[in-house]
Design an enzyme around this catalytic site. Structure first.
Site, mmCIF file in Angstrom:
data_model
loop_
_atom_site.group_PDB
_atom_site.id
_atom_site.type_symbol
_atom_site.label_atom_id
_atom_site.label_comp_id
_atom_site.label_asym_id
_atom_site.label_seq_id
_atom_site.Cartn_x
_atom_site.Cartn_y
_atom_site.Cartn_z
ATOM 1 N N HIS A 155 0.812 -1.213 0.000
ATOM 2 C CA HIS A 155 0.000 0.000 0.000
ATOM 3 C C HIS A 155 0.848 1.266 0.000
ATOM 4 C CE1 HIS A 155 0.285 -0.626 4.506
ATOM 5 N NE2 HIS A 155 0.554 0.660 4.426
ATOM 6 N N ASP A 190 0.003 -7.433 1.135
ATOM 7 C CA ASP A 190 0.503 -6.102 1.455
ATOM 8 C C ASP A 190 2.031 -6.072 1.515
ATOM 9 O OD1 ASP A 190 0.241 -3.414 1.885
ATOM 10 O OD2 ASP A 190 -0.118 -3.578 4.039
ATOM 11 N N SER A 274 4.634 2.379 8.065
ATOM 12 C CA SER A 274 4.283 1.212 7.267
ATOM 13 C C SER A 274 5.390 0.827 6.299
ATOM 14 C CB SER A 274 3.005 1.483 6.459
ATOM 15 O OG SER A 274 1.904 1.586 7.302
#
Length: 460
Positions: A155, A190, A274
């Site tokens: 992402h 992801d 992230s």
């Protein structure tokens, strides 16, 4: 069940850190494929060990399944080849670590791994009312190999995966910056790999997340908010084997869901973190930070609830992306399924994964699966929801495997034998093309039983 909000890929314009310890010029410890990486445990029949959380997430790029970790077969080759190193670590015990030496102090861990940690900026150019504007989203990543392969969350770089005009830039703590190219991404898990043109980088050491125990110390180095770069945070492993489902909206406005097996930690995690690694106290990467629990649907705030992908679940994925540009061997049924809600169950409809679409020519069609069938088991594993099906497929099967589906059709139980296709660009494109030629299901699908319920579509 309460729904939860997550910081996953983006929040307030930021997407978003970490690394592992190796000697500056090490002899290879255990390259993937030499026996250090273990294949994932077959979790058939083990659903009771997984705590399922249904999570509402405002991420960009939710997918539809949990990816199993496959054995990394990339061997150390001649000079200029890509070599990824794995850990040498003692078995962690509940009370005493039986290491020949001692775990690293936070100071040592930070100094050893800082050169392996990167900030990732994704620049998107848009035209607004005739004016060209460039916006940036920030995340984190970590160096996998000396020759420039870098891991991050899908992402974080999703906009670049969808639009080749979007640029990716990688920054190191010493101020060095590189333009990066996207090697490949795995939306369902992801995870993604990018590459910079550089030599003699300091790669991380990938650990063994199966050795983790609750209460064990872990550390994260990342770029919270895209501004407080290379921050070290510490905490413990709070829980293992959390199964979470995050929701997002695709470009056509349809809701998509991603189900991930994660470990839980109380390390401080924020937007911008992230995509990077979570370390154990020996300096090994044991997870990839991906999400943070912030608030329940009824407004209850929460702190100290972060989630990371266990490194064992993504080692094989990283290998496949580097080698092939996508993850090989993933099972694919060619169906879309949705949850049977509690409201429907009160009317006597069996809990399971309700089939809302079957692609022509798919293995599901060949097996005899039909729209409105409810899948309640795959071999010996009970299926009570769409996430349960995606988890069972990803953790227990690969393309070419044969399984028995237990299906409820017109209130009768059937057994269907299915041999899974491989999930790749061709099978997905064929599925998507057929779906585009059909009317999309509405958000109040009645399932043909005279009542309606909300649902999330899970493509498999």
């Amino acid at each position: 069940m309460n729904e939860f909000n997550f910081y996953n890929s983006e929040n307030d314009g930021y997407r978003g850190g970490f690394g592992g310890y190796v000697d500056p010029d090490p002899a290879p410890n255990t390259p993937f494929g030499t026996g250090g990486a273990r294949p994932p445990k077959n979790k058939k029949g083990g659903a009771a060990k997984i705590i399922a959380l249904v999570l509402a997430c405002t991420i960009a790029g939710g997918g539809a399944g949990v990816g199993g970790a496959y054995l990394y077969s990339r061997m150390a080759g001649p000079q200029n080849s890509t070599t990824i190193y794995e850990e040498v670590r003692p078995q962690v015990q509940t009370v005493v670590n039986t290491n020949g030496g001692k775990p690293m102090t936070p100071e040592q861990l930070y100094a050893a791994n800082l050169p392996s940690c990167v900030g990732i900026t994704v620049n998107t150019t848009v035209n607004i009312f005739g004016q060209t504007t460039t916006s940036a989203a920030s995340g984190s990543g970590f160096v996998l190999s000396r020759d420039g392969y870098i891991a991050t969350n899908y992402h974080v770089i999703e906009s670049a995966a969808k639009d080749p005009s979007v640029t990716i830039q990688v920054s190191f703590a010493d101020g060095t910056k590189y333009d990066a190219k996207l090697i490949g991404g795995e939306k369902d898990n992801d995870i993604a790999v990018i590459k910079i043109e550089a030599d003699n980088l300091t790669p991380v050491t990938l650990g063994d997340s199966s050795k983790l125990v609750v209460g064990e110390a872990v550390y994260a180095i990342g770029n919270p908010l895209g501004e407080l770069t290379y921050s070290l945070t510490d905490g413990i492993v709070s829980a293992l084997d959390r199964l979470i489902t995050t929701n997002s909206t695709d470009e056509s406005g349809r809701q998509e869901s991603t189900t991930l097996n994660v470990l839980q930690t109380n390390c401080a995690i924020n937007p911008g973190n992230s995509g990077g690694p979570l370390f154990d106290s020996y300096g090994n990467v044991v997870g990839v930070v991906s999400a943070k629990y912030t608030q329940s649907s009824n407004g209850v705030n929460a702190e100290g609830l972060g989630f990371a992908l266990p490194i064992n679940d993504v080692k094989g994925i990283l290998s496949d992306i580097i080698e092939h540009g996508y993850v090989t061997g993933k099972p694919y049924m060619g169906v879309q399924v949705m949850n049977v809600s509690s409201e429907a169950q009160r009317y006597g409809i069996t809990a399971g994964a309700a089939v809302s679409y079957v692609a022509e020519g798919s293995c599901a069609q060949k097996a005899g699966l039909q729209v409105n069938d409810i899948i309640t088991a795959i071999d010996d594993t009970a299926i009570d929801s769409s996430p349960a099906l995606t988890a069972a497929l990803a953790t227990g099967y690969k393309a070419g495997d044969t399984a028995t589906l237990t299906v409820i059709r017109n209130q009768q139980e059937l057994k269907l034998t299915i041999t899974f296709d491989e999930k790749n660009a061709q099978t997905e494109a064929n599925n998507q093309l057929q779906q585009n030629n059909q009317q999309q299901p509405s958000q109040d699908n009645s399932y043909g039983y005279g009542y309606q319920w909300p649902f999330n579509v899970f493509p498999w």
